[in-house]
Scaffold this motif. Sequence first.
Motif, PDB file in Angstrom:
ATOM      1  N   PRO A   1      16.155 101.934   9.462  1.00  0.00           N
ATOM      2  CA  PRO A   1      15.226 101.195  10.322  1.00  0.00           C
ATOM      3  C   PRO A   1      15.025  99.735   9.927  1.00  0.00           C
ATOM      4  CG  PRO A   1      14.007 102.484   8.744  1.00  0.00           C
ATOM      5  CD  PRO A   1      15.458 102.809   8.533  1.00  0.00           C
ATOM      6  N   HIS A   2      15.643  99.272   8.863  1.00  0.00           N
ATOM      7  CA  HIS A   2      15.350  97.944   8.337  1.00  0.00           C
ATOM      8  C   HIS A   2      16.366  96.904   8.798  1.00  0.00           C
ATOM      9  CE1 HIS A   2      12.247  99.533   5.751  1.00  0.00           C
ATOM     10  NE2 HIS A   2      13.093 100.487   5.377  1.00  0.00           N
ATOM     11  N   ALA A   3      15.855  95.717   9.158  1.00  0.00           N
ATOM     12  CA  ALA A   3      16.705  94.586   9.521  1.00  0.00           C
ATOM     13  C   ALA A   3      16.814  93.607   8.356  1.00  0.00           C
ATOM     14  CB  ALA A   3      16.144  93.866  10.741  1.00  0.00           C
ATOM     15  N   ASN A   4      15.816  93.605   7.488  1.00  0.00           N
ATOM     16  CA  ASN A   4      15.821  92.747   6.310  1.00  0.00           C
ATOM     17  C   ASN A   4      16.933  93.215   5.374  1.00  0.00           C
ATOM     18  OD1 ASN A   4      15.352  91.492   3.860  1.00  0.00           O
ATOM     19  ND2 ASN A   4      13.129  91.736   3.955  1.00  0.00           N
ATOM     20  N   GLU A   5      17.733  92.276   4.905  1.00  0.00           N
ATOM     21  CA  GLU A   5      18.918  92.622   4.105  1.00  0.00           C
ATOM     22  C   GLU A   5      18.567  93.368   2.814  1.00  0.00           C
ATOM     23  OE1 GLU A   5      22.482  90.263   1.822  1.00  0.00           O
ATOM     24  OE2 GLU A   5      21.671  89.396   3.658  1.00  0.00           O
ATOM     25  N   GLN A   6      17.552  92.905   2.094  1.00  0.00           N
ATOM     26  CA  GLN A   6      17.182  93.541   0.823  1.00  0.00           C
ATOM     27  C   GLN A   6      16.645  94.958   1.043  1.00  0.00           C
ATOM     28  OE1 GLN A   6      17.807  92.402  -2.228  1.00  0.00           O
ATOM     29  NE2 GLN A   6      17.028  94.296  -3.071  1.00  0.00           N
ATOM     30  N   GLN A   7      15.782  95.123   2.028  1.00  0.00           N
ATOM     31  CA  GLN A   7      15.236  96.452   2.306  1.00  0.00           C
ATOM     32  C   GLN A   7      16.316  97.390   2.825  1.00  0.00           C
ATOM     33  OE1 GLN A   7      12.001  95.702   4.924  1.00  0.00           O
ATOM     34  NE2 GLN A   7      10.663  94.974   3.291  1.00  0.00           N
ATOM     35  N   ARG A   8      17.236  96.869   3.620  1.00  0.00           N
ATOM     36  CA  ARG A   8      18.351  97.695   4.110  1.00  0.00           C
ATOM     37  C   ARG A   8      19.222  98.152   2.946  1.00  0.00           C
ATOM     38  NH1 ARG A   8      20.784  99.079   8.673  1.00  0.00           N
ATOM     39  NH2 ARG A   8      23.040  99.274   8.724  1.00  0.00           N
ATOM     40  N   TYR A   9      19.491  97.244   2.008  1.00  0.00           N
ATOM     41  CA  TYR A   9      20.280  97.595   0.826  1.00  0.00           C
ATOM     42  C   TYR A   9      19.599  98.707   0.030  1.00  0.00           C
ATOM     43  CZ  TYR A   9      22.398  97.202  -3.776  1.00  0.00           C
ATOM     44  OH  TYR A   9      23.010  97.486  -4.968  1.00  0.00           O
ATOM     45  N   ASN A  10      18.285  98.598  -0.173  1.00  0.00           N
ATOM     46  CA  ASN A  10      17.549  99.618  -0.921  1.00  0.00           C
ATOM     47  C   ASN A  10      17.527 100.945  -0.171  1.00  0.00           C
ATOM     48  OD1 ASN A  10      16.916  98.041  -3.156  1.00  0.00           O
ATOM     49  ND2 ASN A  10      15.157  97.154  -2.128  1.00  0.00           N
ATOM     50  N   TRP A  11      17.368 100.895   1.151  1.00  0.00           N
ATOM     51  CA  TRP A  11      17.356 102.120   1.945  1.00  0.00           C
ATOM     52  C   TRP A  11      18.705 102.829   1.844  1.00  0.00           C
ATOM     53  CZ3 TRP A  11      19.647 104.760   5.907  1.00  0.00           C
ATOM     54  CH2 TRP A  11      18.898 105.744   6.544  1.00  0.00           C
ATOM     55  N   ILE A  12      19.790 102.075   1.979  1.00  0.00           N
ATOM     56  CA  ILE A  12      21.123 102.682   1.918  1.00  0.00           C
ATOM     57  C   ILE A  12      21.436 103.196   0.520  1.00  0.00           C
ATOM     58  CG2 ILE A  12      23.591 102.165   2.113  1.00  0.00           C
ATOM     59  CD1 ILE A  12      22.897 100.501   4.588  1.00  0.00           C
ATOM     60  N   SER A  13      20.957 102.511  -0.511  1.00  0.00           N
ATOM     61  CA  SER A  13      21.142 103.011  -1.880  1.00  0.00           C
ATOM     62  C   SER A  13      20.443 104.350  -2.062  1.00  0.00           C
ATOM     63  CB  SER A  13      20.595 102.012  -2.897  1.00  0.00           C
ATOM     64  OG  SER A  13      21.330 100.825  -2.864  1.00  0.00           O
ATOM     65  N   GLY A  14      19.221 104.446  -1.570  1.00  0.00           N
ATOM     66  CA  GLY A  14      18.496 105.712  -1.624  1.00  0.00           C
ATOM     67  C   GLY A  14      19.181 106.782  -0.800  1.00  0.00           C
ATOM     68  N   TRP A  15      19.700 106.394   0.372  1.00  0.00           N
ATOM     69  CA  TRP A  15      20.391 107.341   1.241  1.00  0.00           C
ATOM     70  C   TRP A  15      21.628 107.910   0.537  1.00  0.00           C
ATOM     71  CZ3 TRP A  15      25.313 107.386   3.340  1.00  0.00           C
ATOM     72  CH2 TRP A  15      25.532 108.334   4.350  1.00  0.00           C
ATOM     73  N   ARG A  16      22.386 107.036  -0.132  1.00  0.00           N
ATOM     74  CA  ARG A  16      23.591 107.503  -0.843  1.00  0.00           C
ATOM     75  C   ARG A  16      23.244 108.486  -1.948  1.00  0.00           C
ATOM     76  NH1 ARG A  16      26.022 101.664  -0.900  1.00  0.00           N
ATOM     77  NH2 ARG A  16      27.238 101.745   1.010  1.00  0.00           N
ATOM     78  N   GLU A  17      22.194 108.182  -2.698  1.00  0.00           N
ATOM     79  CA  GLU A  17      21.797 109.108  -3.761  1.00  0.00           C
ATOM     80  C   GLU A  17      21.289 110.420  -3.180  1.00  0.00           C
ATOM     81  OE1 GLU A  17      19.223 109.373  -7.830  1.00  0.00           O
ATOM     82  OE2 GLU A  17      19.713 107.433  -6.983  1.00  0.00           O
ATOM     83  N   GLY A  18      20.569 110.339  -2.076  1.00  0.00           N
ATOM     84  CA  GLY A  18      20.082 111.553  -1.416  1.00  0.00           C
ATOM     85  C   GLY A  18      21.216 112.415  -0.900  1.00  0.00           C
ATOM     86  N   ARG A  19      22.228 111.786  -0.315  1.00  0.00           N
ATOM     87  CA  ARG A  19      23.383 112.548   0.164  1.00  0.00           C
ATOM     88  C   ARG A  19      24.124 113.189  -1.003  1.00  0.00           C
ATOM     89  NH1 ARG A  19      24.105 114.503   4.927  1.00  0.00           N
ATOM     90  NH2 ARG A  19      26.307 114.153   4.854  1.00  0.00           N
ATOM     91  N   SER A  20      24.265 112.448  -2.076  1.00  0.00           N
ATOM     92  CA  SER A  20      24.929 112.980  -3.264  1.00  0.00           C
ATOM     93  C   SER A  20      24.173 114.199  -3.797  1.00  0.00           C
ATOM     94  CB  SER A  20      25.011 111.901  -4.335  1.00  0.00           C
ATOM     95  OG  SER A  20      25.537 112.413  -5.517  1.00  0.00           O
ATOM     96  N   ASP A  21      22.851 114.096  -3.845  1.00  0.00           N
ATOM     97  CA  ASP A  21      22.049 115.229  -4.317  1.00  0.00           C
ATOM     98  C   ASP A  21      22.139 116.410  -3.361  1.00  0.00           C
ATOM     99  OD1 ASP A  21      21.341 113.792  -6.520  1.00  0.00           O
ATOM    100  OD2 ASP A  21      19.298 113.350  -5.864  1.00  0.00           O
ATOM    101  N   GLN A  22      22.225 116.138  -2.067  1.00  0.00           N
ATOM    102  CA  GLN A  22      22.365 117.228  -1.107  1.00  0.00           C
ATOM    103  C   GLN A  22      23.700 117.942  -1.320  1.00  0.00           C
ATOM    104  OE1 GLN A  22      23.175 116.312   2.991  1.00  0.00           O
ATOM    105  NE2 GLN A  22      21.984 118.066   3.700  1.00  0.00           N
ATOM    106  N   TRP A  23      24.755 117.184  -1.525  1.00  0.00           N
ATOM    107  CA  TRP A  23      26.075 117.786  -1.743  1.00  0.00           C
ATOM    108  C   TRP A  23      26.121 118.560  -3.050  1.00  0.00           C
ATOM    109  CZ3 TRP A  23      28.513 112.497  -0.351  1.00  0.00           C
ATOM    110  CH2 TRP A  23      28.557 112.358   1.028  1.00  0.00           C
ATOM    111  N   ASP A  24      25.349 118.122  -4.041  1.00  0.00           N
ATOM    112  CA  ASP A  24      25.297 118.819  -5.325  1.00  0.00           C
ATOM    113  C   ASP A  24      24.364 120.023  -5.300  1.00  0.00           C
ATOM    114  OD1 ASP A  24      27.080 117.018  -6.379  1.00  0.00           O
ATOM    115  OD2 ASP A  24      25.544 115.771  -7.340  1.00  0.00           O
TER     116      ASP A  24
END
Length: 67
Positions: A30-53
């Motif tokens: 949902p974020h347009a701000n570059e820094q917040q988008r980067y943090n959201w996607i970083s969290g998303w990647r870790e969440g997906r990794s944890d889901q796969w694990d």
Amino acid sequence: MRRQKRDMSSRAYDRGYQAGVSGRSQDFCPHANEQQRYNWISGWREGRSDQWDGLTGVSGVHKLRAL
């Protein structure tokens, strides 16, 4: 409580992590701000990794912070 609301980077990461664990697509960021988008996607990647694990439900509770 106010400090948590002001720290948008941490909130973006946490929300992204929750979206990743729940299996949502990265396109729903949902974020347009570059820094917040980067943090959201970083969290998303870790969440997906944890889901796969298999760290969902009770086994992944230790990864979540109190929101």
